[in-house]
Design a protein around this motif. Structure first.
Motif, PDB file in Angstrom:
ATOM      1  N   VAL A   3     -16.075  32.412  49.521  1.00  0.00           N
ATOM      2  CA  VAL A   3     -15.873  33.467  48.749  1.00  0.00           C
ATOM      3  C   VAL A   3     -14.283  33.686  48.612  1.00  0.00           C
ATOM      4  N   ILE A   4     -13.802  34.015  47.502  1.00  0.00           N
ATOM      5  CA  ILE A   4     -12.618  34.330  46.995  1.00  0.00           C
ATOM      6  C   ILE A   4     -12.487  35.762  46.608  1.00  0.00           C
ATOM      7  N   TYR A  23     -21.422  41.653  56.150  1.00  0.00           N
ATOM      8  CA  TYR A  23     -22.728  41.149  55.514  1.00  0.00           C
ATOM      9  C   TYR A  23     -23.162  39.930  55.814  1.00  0.00           C
ATOM     10  N   CYS A  24     -22.198  38.936  55.714  1.00  0.00           N
ATOM     11  CA  CYS A  24     -22.517  37.571  55.888  1.00  0.00           C
ATOM     12  C   CYS A  24     -21.542  36.649  56.338  1.00  0.00           C
ATOM     13  N   PRO A  25     -21.455  36.128  57.580  1.00  0.00           N
ATOM     14  CA  PRO A  25     -20.246  35.382  57.816  1.00  0.00           C
ATOM     15  C   PRO A  25     -20.007  34.334  56.905  1.00  0.00           C
ATOM     16  N   CYS A  26     -18.723  34.053  56.639  1.00  0.00           N
ATOM     17  CA  CYS A  26     -18.393  33.130  55.250  1.00  0.00           C
ATOM     18  C   CYS A  26     -16.679  32.837  55.518  1.00  0.00           C
ATOM     19  N   GLN A  27     -16.886  31.816  54.882  1.00  0.00           N
ATOM     20  CA  GLN A  27     -15.187  31.426  54.475  1.00  0.00           C
ATOM     21  C   GLN A  27     -14.597  32.363  53.371  1.00  0.00           C
ATOM     22  N   ILE A  28     -13.567  33.134  53.666  1.00  0.00           N
ATOM     23  CA  ILE A  28     -13.001  34.105  52.962  1.00  0.00           C
ATOM     24  C   ILE A  28     -11.621  33.596  52.220  1.00  0.00           C
ATOM     25  N   ILE A  29     -10.926  33.355  51.114  1.00  0.00           N
ATOM     26  CA  ILE A  29      -9.739  33.183  50.823  1.00  0.00           C
ATOM     27  C   ILE A  29      -9.402  34.353  49.939  1.00  0.00           C
ATOM     28  N   GLN A  47     -18.303  24.306  47.159  1.00  0.00           N
ATOM     29  CA  GLN A  47     -19.137  25.439  46.098  1.00  0.00           C
ATOM     30  C   GLN A  47     -18.189  26.885  46.418  1.00  0.00           C
ATOM     31  N   ILE A  48     -17.952  27.542  45.388  1.00  0.00           N
ATOM     32  CA  ILE A  48     -17.382  28.968  45.558  1.00  0.00           C
ATOM     33  C   ILE A  48     -18.564  29.760  45.055  1.00  0.00           C
ATOM     34  N   ASP A  49     -19.027  30.655  45.780  1.00  0.00           N
ATOM     35  CA  ASP A  49     -20.105  31.419  45.698  1.00  0.00           C
ATOM     36  C   ASP A  49     -20.144  32.777  45.369  1.00  0.00           C
ATOM     37  N   LEU A  50     -18.948  33.157  45.421  1.00  0.00           N
ATOM     38  CA  LEU A  50     -18.439  34.685  44.743  1.00  0.00           C
ATOM     39  C   LEU A  50     -17.067  34.635  44.631  1.00  0.00           C
TER      40      LEU A  50
END
Length: 213
Positions: A3-4, A23-29, A47-50
């Motif tokens: 997620v960005i 909500y959902c552990p993820c990589q965030i920039i 892939q950028i999901d959001l």
């Protein structure tokens, strides 16, 4: 998941990051502006999901530029964008959705609504407030894939709207079309209601986007 978050205000960036990771552990920039966002997309190898796009001024064209930059980086689908903005919702939600965003919410919404919007978009849906979702302007975008407010007007309303968009006074419009001032005022109110805006300047913004595309 990746997620960005593009958001000018640090407090909001931190809050959004916490909300999404809970909500959902993820990589965030986290990015502070459009330039950093474009750079982050360009450097991404996954892939950028959001993309959560904070917008506190008219940045619709910038958002479109970000989407255009993201296209070569996206492997499966177009990047999903949620716009969080304090700009006039009845104007900028249609503009952002027609420009490629999947959702639009106010930063003043409860956390539950922000999370519901994120979930809906990650699942491939769209999200705007319920009143806006039912309005013909938004339904036109969903059904036709484009925003053309003039299609919602009758021929006479289109004629009067053209004059109003040129800042012609109600009195002058009446004289040109042989209508009373009251009749023209009634048409103006009907036009604004159909476009779901309160001012001619807002209508001008909705109409003007076609020339910027």
């Amino acid at each position: 998941m990746k997620v960005i978050i593009k958001e000018a205000y640090p407090v909001m960036r931190i809050g959004l990051k916490r909300l999404i990771t809970n909500y959902c552990p993820c990589q965030i920039i986290s990015c502070a502006d459009v330039s950093q966002t474009i750079e982050a997309i360009g450097e991404s190898r996954q892939q950028i999901d959001l993309l959560v796009f904070g917008m506190h001024m008219d940045e619709v064209a910038d958002m479109k530029r970000v989407l255009a930059t993201a296209k070569p980086q996206v492997q499966r689908n177009d990047i999903r964008v949620l716009v969080i903005s304090d700009m006039c919702e009845s104007v900028y939600a249609p503009l952002c959705i027609s420009a490629g965003a999947k959702g639009f919410i106010s930063p003043h919404e409860p956390v539950e609504v922000v999370l519901a919007a994120i979930k809906a978009i990650l699942l491939g849906g769209m999200f705007v407030n319920r009143l806006l979702a039912r309005h013909p302007v938004m339904q036109q975008i969903v059904n036709k894939g484009e925003l053309n407010v003039f299609d919602l007007f009758s021929c006479r309303e289109q004629e009067i709207a053209e004059y109003l968009l040129k800042n012609t006074s109600l009195q002058d419009v009446g004289e040109k079309l042989n209508l009373s001032y009251t009749t023209v005022a009634t048409y103006r109110d009907r036009i604004l209601k159909k476009a779901n805006v309160k001012q001619i300047s807002h209508l001008s913004k909705l109409i003007g986007h076609r020339h910027e595309s």
